[in-house]
Design a protein around this motif. Structure first.
Motif, PDB file in Angstrom:
ATOM      1  N   ALA A 150      10.340 -15.565  -6.273  1.00 40.85           N
ATOM      2  CA  ALA A 150      11.288 -15.359  -7.370  1.00 40.85           C
ATOM      3  C   ALA A 150      12.473 -14.511  -6.932  1.00 40.85           C
ATOM      4  O   ALA A 150      13.581 -14.674  -7.444  1.00 40.85           O
ATOM      5  N   PHE A 151      12.249 -13.592  -5.975  1.00 34.55           N
ATOM      6  CA  PHE A 151      13.317 -12.715  -5.515  1.00 34.55           C
ATOM      7  C   PHE A 151      14.059 -13.284  -4.302  1.00 34.55           C
ATOM      8  O   PHE A 151      14.798 -12.577  -3.626  1.00 34.55           O
ATOM      9  N   GLY A 152      13.807 -14.546  -3.989  1.00 30.65           N
ATOM     10  CA  GLY A 152      14.587 -15.206  -2.940  1.00 30.65           C
ATOM     11  C   GLY A 152      13.888 -15.365  -1.611  1.00 30.65           C
ATOM     12  O   GLY A 152      14.518 -15.734  -0.616  1.00 30.65           O
ATOM     13  N   GLY A 153      12.592 -15.123  -1.556  1.00 33.47           N
ATOM     14  CA  GLY A 153      11.873 -15.244  -0.296  1.00 33.47           C
ATOM     15  C   GLY A 153      11.381 -16.657  -0.053  1.00 33.47           C
ATOM     16  O   GLY A 153      11.132 -17.418  -0.994  1.00 33.47           O
ATOM     17  N   LEU A 154      11.276 -17.015   1.211  1.00 31.41           N
ATOM     18  CA  LEU A 154      10.719 -18.303   1.583  1.00 31.41           C
ATOM     19  C   LEU A 154       9.231 -18.138   1.831  1.00 31.41           C
ATOM     20  O   LEU A 154       8.800 -17.193   2.486  1.00 31.41           O
ATOM     21  N   TYR A 155       8.444 -19.061   1.322  1.00 33.56           N
ATOM     22  CA  TYR A 155       6.989 -18.958   1.405  1.00 33.56           C
ATOM     23  C   TYR A 155       6.515 -18.776   2.840  1.00 33.56           C
ATOM     24  O   TYR A 155       5.649 -17.958   3.135  1.00 33.56           O
ATOM     25  N   GLU A 156       7.126 -19.518   3.776  1.00 32.60           N
ATOM     26  CA  GLU A 156       6.648 -19.447   5.153  1.00 32.60           C
ATOM     27  C   GLU A 156       6.965 -18.109   5.821  1.00 32.60           C
ATOM     28  O   GLU A 156       6.413 -17.781   6.865  1.00 32.60           O
ATOM     29  N   ASN A 157       7.866 -17.329   5.215  1.00 31.68           N
ATOM     30  CA  ASN A 157       8.224 -16.027   5.771  1.00 31.68           C
ATOM     31  C   ASN A 157       7.464 -14.868   5.132  1.00 31.68           C
ATOM     32  O   ASN A 157       7.685 -13.716   5.473  1.00 31.68           O
ATOM     33  N   LEU A 158       6.583 -15.162   4.193  1.00 38.04           N
ATOM     34  CA  LEU A 158       5.828 -14.107   3.515  1.00 38.04           C
ATOM     35  C   LEU A 158       4.835 -13.471   4.482  1.00 38.04           C
ATOM     36  O   LEU A 158       3.998 -14.150   5.073  1.00 38.04           O
ATOM     37  N   ARG A 159       4.944 -12.166   4.642  1.00 34.88           N
ATOM     38  CA  ARG A 159       4.035 -11.431   5.523  1.00 34.88           C
ATOM     39  C   ARG A 159       2.871 -10.897   4.701  1.00 34.88           C
ATOM     40  O   ARG A 159       3.048 -10.433   3.578  1.00 34.88           O
ATOM     41  N   LEU A 160       1.703 -10.930   5.281  1.00 35.81           N
ATOM     42  CA  LEU A 160       0.544 -10.320   4.648  1.00 35.81           C
ATOM     43  C   LEU A 160       0.638  -8.804   4.790  1.00 35.81           C
ATOM     44  O   LEU A 160       1.288  -8.278   5.691  1.00 35.81           O
ATOM     45  N   LEU A 161      -0.034  -8.086   3.899  1.00 34.21           N
ATOM     46  CA  LEU A 161      -0.126  -6.643   4.061  1.00 34.21           C
ATOM     47  C   LEU A 161      -1.065  -6.346   5.239  1.00 34.21           C
ATOM     48  O   LEU A 161      -2.014  -7.110   5.464  1.00 34.21           O
ATOM     49  N   PRO A 162      -0.824  -5.298   6.031  1.00 34.85           N
ATOM     50  CA  PRO A 162       0.188  -4.267   5.788  1.00 34.85           C
ATOM     51  C   PRO A 162       1.587  -4.688   6.240  1.00 34.85           C
ATOM     52  O   PRO A 162       1.744  -5.338   7.271  1.00 34.85           O
ATOM     53  N   LEU A 163       2.574  -4.295   5.451  1.00 36.91           N
ATOM     54  CA  LEU A 163       3.954  -4.518   5.827  1.00 36.91           C
ATOM     55  C   LEU A 163       4.359  -3.468   6.863  1.00 36.91           C
ATOM     56  O   LEU A 163       4.073  -2.282   6.693  1.00 36.91           O
ATOM     57  N   PRO A 164       5.025  -3.862   7.936  1.00 39.25           N
ATOM     58  CA  PRO A 164       5.355  -2.915   9.007  1.00 39.25           C
ATOM     59  C   PRO A 164       6.357  -1.843   8.602  1.00 39.25           C
ATOM     60  O   PRO A 164       6.468  -0.817   9.279  1.00 39.25           O
ATOM     61  N   ASN A 165       7.078  -2.055   7.492  1.00 35.45           N
ATOM     62  CA  ASN A 165       8.085  -1.092   7.057  1.00 35.45           C
ATOM     63  C   ASN A 165       7.620  -0.226   5.893  1.00 35.45           C
ATOM     64  O   ASN A 165       8.431   0.488   5.283  1.00 35.45           O
ATOM     65  N   VAL A 166       6.323  -0.275   5.570  1.00 36.67           N
ATOM     66  CA  VAL A 166       5.797   0.500   4.437  1.00 36.67           C
ATOM     67  C   VAL A 166       4.804   1.542   4.930  1.00 36.67           C
ATOM     68  O   VAL A 166       3.807   1.207   5.570  1.00 36.67           O
ATOM     69  N   TRP A 167       5.098   2.817   4.643  1.00 29.81           N
ATOM     70  CA  TRP A 167       4.207   3.925   4.969  1.00 29.81           C
ATOM     71  C   TRP A 167       3.437   4.291   3.705  1.00 29.81           C
ATOM     72  O   TRP A 167       4.027   4.431   2.627  1.00 29.81           O
ATOM     73  N   LEU A 168       2.139   4.470   3.822  1.00 32.03           N
ATOM     74  CA  LEU A 168       1.309   4.813   2.677  1.00 32.03           C
ATOM     75  C   LEU A 168       0.713   6.200   2.855  1.00 32.03           C
ATOM     76  O   LEU A 168       0.218   6.536   3.934  1.00 32.03           O
ATOM     77  N   GLY A 169       0.754   6.997   1.786  1.00 32.68           N
ATOM     78  CA  GLY A 169       0.250   8.364   1.873  1.00 32.68           C
ATOM     79  C   GLY A 169      -0.460   8.803   0.614  1.00 32.68           C
ATOM     80  O   GLY A 169      -0.356   8.162  -0.444  1.00 32.68           O
ATOM     81  N   VAL A 170      -1.193   9.912   0.723  1.00 29.64           N
ATOM     82  CA  VAL A 170      -1.881  10.511  -0.423  1.00 29.64           C
ATOM     83  C   VAL A 170      -1.544  11.989  -0.504  1.00 29.64           C
ATOM     84  O   VAL A 170      -1.284  12.643   0.509  1.00 29.64           O
ATOM     85  N   SER A 171      -1.541  12.519  -1.718  1.00 26.51           N
ATOM     86  CA  SER A 171      -1.350  13.950  -1.948  1.00 26.51           C
ATOM     87  C   SER A 171      -2.673  14.665  -1.730  1.00 26.51           C
ATOM     88  O   SER A 171      -3.716  14.226  -2.220  1.00 26.51           O
ATOM     89  N   THR A 172      -2.629  15.790  -1.014  1.00 29.41           N
ATOM     90  CA  THR A 172      -3.851  16.545  -0.722  1.00 29.41           C
ATOM     91  C   THR A 172      -3.538  18.034  -0.853  1.00 29.41           C
ATOM     92  O   THR A 172      -3.189  18.682   0.125  1.00 29.41           O
ATOM     93  N   GLU A 173      -3.672  18.568  -2.054  1.00 27.62           N
ATOM     94  CA  GLU A 173      -3.296  19.955  -2.276  1.00 27.62           C
ATOM     95  C   GLU A 173      -4.373  20.960  -1.870  1.00 27.62           C
ATOM     96  O   GLU A 173      -4.073  22.122  -1.616  1.00 27.62           O
ATOM     97  N   ARG A 174      -5.630  20.507  -1.823  1.00 24.36           N
ATOM     98  CA  ARG A 174      -6.749  21.382  -1.430  1.00 24.36           C
ATOM     99  C   ARG A 174      -7.767  20.535  -0.664  1.00 24.36           C
ATOM    100  O   ARG A 174      -7.633  19.313  -0.553  1.00 24.36           O
ATOM    101  N   GLN A 175      -8.819  21.182  -0.173  1.00 17.05           N
ATOM    102  CA  GLN A 175      -9.845  20.435   0.546  1.00 17.05           C
ATOM    103  C   GLN A 175     -10.537  19.388  -0.330  1.00 17.05           C
ATOM    104  O   GLN A 175     -10.794  18.275   0.142  1.00 17.05           O
ATOM    105  N   PRO A 176     -10.855  19.685  -1.594  1.00 13.13           N
ATOM    106  CA  PRO A 176     -11.505  18.651  -2.415  1.00 13.13           C
ATOM    107  C   PRO A 176     -10.679  17.374  -2.534  1.00 13.13           C
ATOM    108  O   PRO A 176     -11.233  16.266  -2.480  1.00 13.13           O
TER     109      PRO A 176
END
Length: 350
Positions: A150-176
């Motif tokens: 819908a946003f203009g991508g071609l089906y054959e160019n669709l990459r599976l996750l993980p995307l190489p340009n996406v960094w994923l992180g979590v918040s960790t304020e304490r040990q728990p």
């Protein structure tokens, strides 16, 4: 729209979603709650009803809302390679966010490989489940395909996750929070994995992450990827980046200097990128014992009294010196840890 960010470790913020809810102690003084309330008061309809007043200030209501299509597609109109922090005013994997909204955001990220996207969440289990599912191409996940096309991508160019340009992180304020979220993160398909220990509210040992099993707990090393399994262990994914910072603003909680130092030393030993973002509202200052103890001088007002009644004072450096955590502005406190600026990024730890 995407806007230039004042956050030291990113370039721009991109907020296709707005709204959240309080989950853990790290949420207590969330800057985004205050910002959402201000934007609502300014007549910004996107933020109306996302917070409600309380004795402690604005608090999230748990209502989530999509921004306009113009905002969603903003990165596609920017050709210059840009680093985006995704959803500084929300949590992409919040329980009230439909999968369809997440699919649309990932589709935009997939269609703009020139950009780098940093996604940070407190909902690590949902992030893991979503990314594991979307890493396997099947008709069950046609929503991701449809958004991509819908946003203009071609089906054959669709990459599976993980995307190489996406960094994923979590918040960790304490040990728990580290023990709960980091094992999920390490099981999540991702090009880069990172944590944000901000506000850092207690000591964290990344080399001893307690992962609860069905009948027993296992100790994992998040910095070198060692995973115990009850029969020895093996090596798997590890953290690529550690961000650390103290809390700022009115009512900020103190970060003991030993906590960011310990994380710095752990990262240095493992060769993992370490980024010290800020001291926040308090910074360590050396003064003499005589200066500290005199009852009628300027230093009396600078002694830090915590909620539990304790003073923000560390043991003597020598026979006549103390280190006091002194309240000051975020700018005055700065971001030097032991006189060094730590601004390492993934892939460069020198």
């Amino acid at each position: 729209m995407a806007t230039a960010s004042k956050i030291e470790w990113t370039g721009h913020t991109w907020n296709p979603l707005a709204g959240c809810s309080v989950l853990t102690p790290g949420c207590k003084r969330c800057y985004a709650m205050k910002m959402a309330a201000r934007l609502a008061a300014m007549g910004k309809s996107l933020y109306a009803g996302l917070t409600e007043p309380s004795k402690a200030g604005p608090v999230w209501t748990g209502v989530l809302r999509q921004a306009s299509q113009e905002v969603l597609l903003a990165p596609m109109r920017r050709k210059k390679p840009t680093t985006y922090f995704v959803n500084s005013m929300s949590d992409l994997f919040h329980e009230n966010v439909p999968d369809e909204w997440i699919d649309q955001i990932f589709a935009v990220m997939a269609l703009t490989p020139q950009h780098t996207y940093q996604v940070l969440t407190k909902r690590s289990a949902r992030m893991r489940d979503y990314c594991e599912q979307r890493s396997r191409m099947s008709e069950r996940h046609a929503g991701f395909w449809h958004a991509f096309q819908a946003f203009g991508g071609l089906y054959e160019n669709l990459r599976l996750l993980p995307l190489p340009n996406v960094w994923l992180g979590v918040s960790t304020e304490r040990q728990p929070e580290a023990d709960e979220r980091i094992p999920d993160l390490l099981q999540t398909p991702a090009a880069i994995r990172f944590i944000s220990a901000e506000p850092l509210l207690g000591p964290i040992n990344l080399r001893q992450i307690v992962r609860e099993g069905i009948r027993q707990a296992f100790i994992d090393d998040a910095l070198d990827g060692f995973v115990s399994n009850g029969h020895g262990g093996c090596y798997g994914p590890k953290l690529d980046w550690v961000i650390v910072g103290g809390e700022s603003g009115t009512g900020a909680r103190l970060m003991h200097p030993a906590w960011p130092r310990a994380l710095r030393d752990q990262c240095r030993a493992a060769g993992v990128a370490y980024f010290f973002k800020q001291w926040g509202a308090f910074a360590p200052t050396e003064i003499s014992i005589d200066e500290f103890c005199r009852p009628a001088d300027a230093h009396v007002g600078e002694k830090v009294i915590q909620d539990d009644g304790s003073l923000g004072v560390l043991p003597p450096f020598g026979r006549d010196r103390l280190q006091v955590m002194r309240r000051m502005s975020k700018t005055a406190a700065g971001r030097l840890l032991d006189e060094v600026e730590h601004h390492q990024m993934p892939g460069a730890t020198a």
